[in-house]
Design an enzyme around this catalytic site. Structure first.
Site, mmCIF file in Angstrom:
data_model
loop_
_atom_site.group_PDB
_atom_site.id
_atom_site.type_symbol
_atom_site.label_atom_id
_atom_site.label_comp_id
_atom_site.label_asym_id
_atom_site.label_seq_id
_atom_site.Cartn_x
_atom_site.Cartn_y
_atom_site.Cartn_z
ATOM 1 N N HIS A 51 0.832 -1.214 0.000
ATOM 2 C CA HIS A 51 0.000 0.000 0.000
ATOM 3 C C HIS A 51 0.861 1.256 0.000
ATOM 4 O O HIS A 51 2.056 1.234 0.350
ATOM 5 C CB HIS A 51 -0.914 0.000 1.225
ATOM 6 C CG HIS A 51 -0.148 -0.022 2.518
ATOM 7 N ND1 HIS A 51 0.430 1.108 3.076
ATOM 8 C CD2 HIS A 51 0.151 -1.048 3.368
ATOM 9 C CE1 HIS A 51 1.038 0.793 4.208
ATOM 10 N NE2 HIS A 51 0.880 -0.521 4.403
ATOM 11 N N GLU A 83 -2.322 -7.068 7.780
ATOM 12 C CA GLU A 83 -1.011 -6.970 8.406
ATOM 13 C C GLU A 83 -1.018 -7.659 9.767
ATOM 14 O O GLU A 83 -2.082 -7.930 10.356
ATOM 15 C CB GLU A 83 -0.617 -5.492 8.541
ATOM 16 C CG GLU A 83 0.758 -5.224 9.153
ATOM 17 C CD GLU A 83 1.917 -5.873 8.402
ATOM 18 O OE1 GLU A 83 2.056 -7.116 8.519
ATOM 19 O OE2 GLU A 83 2.666 -5.147 7.720
#
Length: 443
Positions: free
Chosen positions: A247, A323
């Protein structure tokens, strides 16, 4: 008695991305003069190299058939096919098994166009297949402009003088040999299971472990496929290719703060949004992405959304790509964690089974979760190119698992914000790391 008319077909196909925007080219040549008798080319949308190559063969055979519609295998024209695709040549010659579901109907279609006894196959180096290669690239260029290839705009024949073509062509003579067996096997491919042993007739050599041996009698072609390096046997088809995009930046990224799935779920910063747009522009130019999958966290969804808007694709959420939960370390820098939780940090650095302070996830737990997500995605997207927008730990974990590297390898990789890494997953379970931490699209 006038000898039968003879032709040479040169065919090729290409895919810019494999799979990606694809096209084929084929040319029918007089083997005596080198004169071009017919050309064919077409942009076929998103496809693999192998599919494009087979479609080029089919177009060439149809063009030759159109020149002599009354062709028969007994006393009719002899067609000699030359291609730089080892896969197509070996499968149509009967030496390689046809197992991939995309190849079976194409091989069967090619085998039906002309009698098997009228066609022979030869592999040639790419530099000797320039005419067909140029046609395929013209077709792909036309497709990029939203058009189809037109003969009137082609310069492929001009770039391949007749004299050089004629000099490079072998005499088209002799028995068709194992071409008959290849055609027979291609016709039978649709009705044969993928595994097992198939018997073929004709002078087909026995293939065992990748080595051809002529043994006499009625040979067999082994159902076993030899493993080749980190890839796979050619007829396993295209791999599932994961384009692993980290990202874009958040406000925490430049400060090097732990930012996992147990924290505040920050949005992209202005810099992160610019990075996402750069990535979107790069993927639009490449034209290879077929699916987009994202972590459920906001920074990934925003990055994936920027690419999806440019490509006109939907974003699928995969929870396994989130994550690591860094527990009490969320929002802290490495130095701050060392000051407050030194013993826990040392244990975490020493063992993949150690979790962060306060009930976070260990890297071993994350690896199991990411591996399960990988297996779901490779099964769902076999043979396709998937943009996977996720985080540092999942990307490093996928690369580590593909390499068979130990857990401590996670600390020996650098992944920049909005960087691109690529891993290909083959049908036989092998994986190939093709790219790591590429940021060229951000420059």
């Amino acid at each position: 008695m006038t000898p039968p008319r003879q032709f040479v077909i040169e065919a090729d196909g290409g895919s810019r991305g494999n799979p990606g925007p694809a096209g084929y080219g084929a040319v029918v040549i007089d083997p005596v003069t080198g004169e071009t008798l017919a050309e064919a080319a077409e942009y076929i949308g998103v496809a693999t190299n192998n599919v494009a190559e087979y479609k080029g063969l089919i177009a060439g055979l149809r063009a030759a058939k159109a020149l002599v519609p009354d062709a028969s295998g007994d006393g009719g024209p002899l067609v000699h096919v030359r291609m730089d695709s080892k896969l197509v040549v070996e499968q149509m010659s009967g030496r390689w098994k046809i197992k991939h579901p995309d190849m079976k109907p194409l091989a069967a279609e090619a085998a039906r166009i002309l009698p098997a006894s009228a066609v022979t196959y030869e592999w040639i180096p790419r530099e000797k297949n320039k005419h067909a290669d140029r046609l395929a690239n013209e077709a792909m260029d036309a497709g990029r402009r939203g058009r189809q290839w037109e003969p009137s705009s082609s310069t492929a024949a001009l770039d391949t003088p007749k004299s050089s073509v004629a000099a490079s062509l072998p005499p088209v003579s002799g028995p068709p040999g194992d071409a008959a067996a290849g055609a027979a096997r291609a016709r039978a491919a649709l009705n044969r299971p993928a595994a097992g042993t198939a018997q073929v007739t004709g002078e087909t050599p026995q293939v065992t472990g990748g080595t051809a041996q002529v043994t006499g009698g009625t040979p067999q072609v082994s159902g076993e496929t030899p493993q080749v390096g980190w890839g796979a046997a050619p007829d396993l088809g295209a791999p599932a290719t994961f384009l692993l995009l980290r990202h874009g930046e958040t406000a925490l990224t430049p400060q090097k703060r732990f930012s996992g799935s147990g924290g505040t779920d920050p949005e992209l910063s202005a810099a992160g949004r610019r990075q996402a747009e750069c990535a979107a522009e790069a993927f639009a130019a490449r034209g290879t992405v077929q699916e987009i999958v994202s972590s459920p966290l906001r920074r990934c969804r925003e990055t994936a959304g920027a690419v999806a808007a440019r490509l006109g694709l939907e974003v699928r959420i995969e929870d396994g790509l989130r994550e690591t939960d860094f527990g009490a370390w969320e929002g802290l820098t490495f130095g701050e964690v060392r000051e407050r939780h030194r013993a826990d940090l040392d244990a975490w650095l020493a063992s993949a089974k150690a979790a962060p302070t306060g009930g976070g996830e260990s890297f071993a737990e994350v690896a199991r979760r990411v591996a399960a997500a990988r297996d779901r995605l490779t099964a769902r997207h076999a043979g396709r190119t998937v943009l996977v927008v996720t985080h540092v730990t999942p990307i490093k974990t996928l690369v580590r698992l593909a390499l068979g590297a130990p857990p401590e390898a996670l600390f020996r990789m650098e992944l920049s914000a909005a960087s691109l890494s690529t891993v290909a997953y083959y049908a036989d379970g092998n994986a190939s790391v093709r790219l790591l931490n590429d940021t060229s699209h951000l420059r």
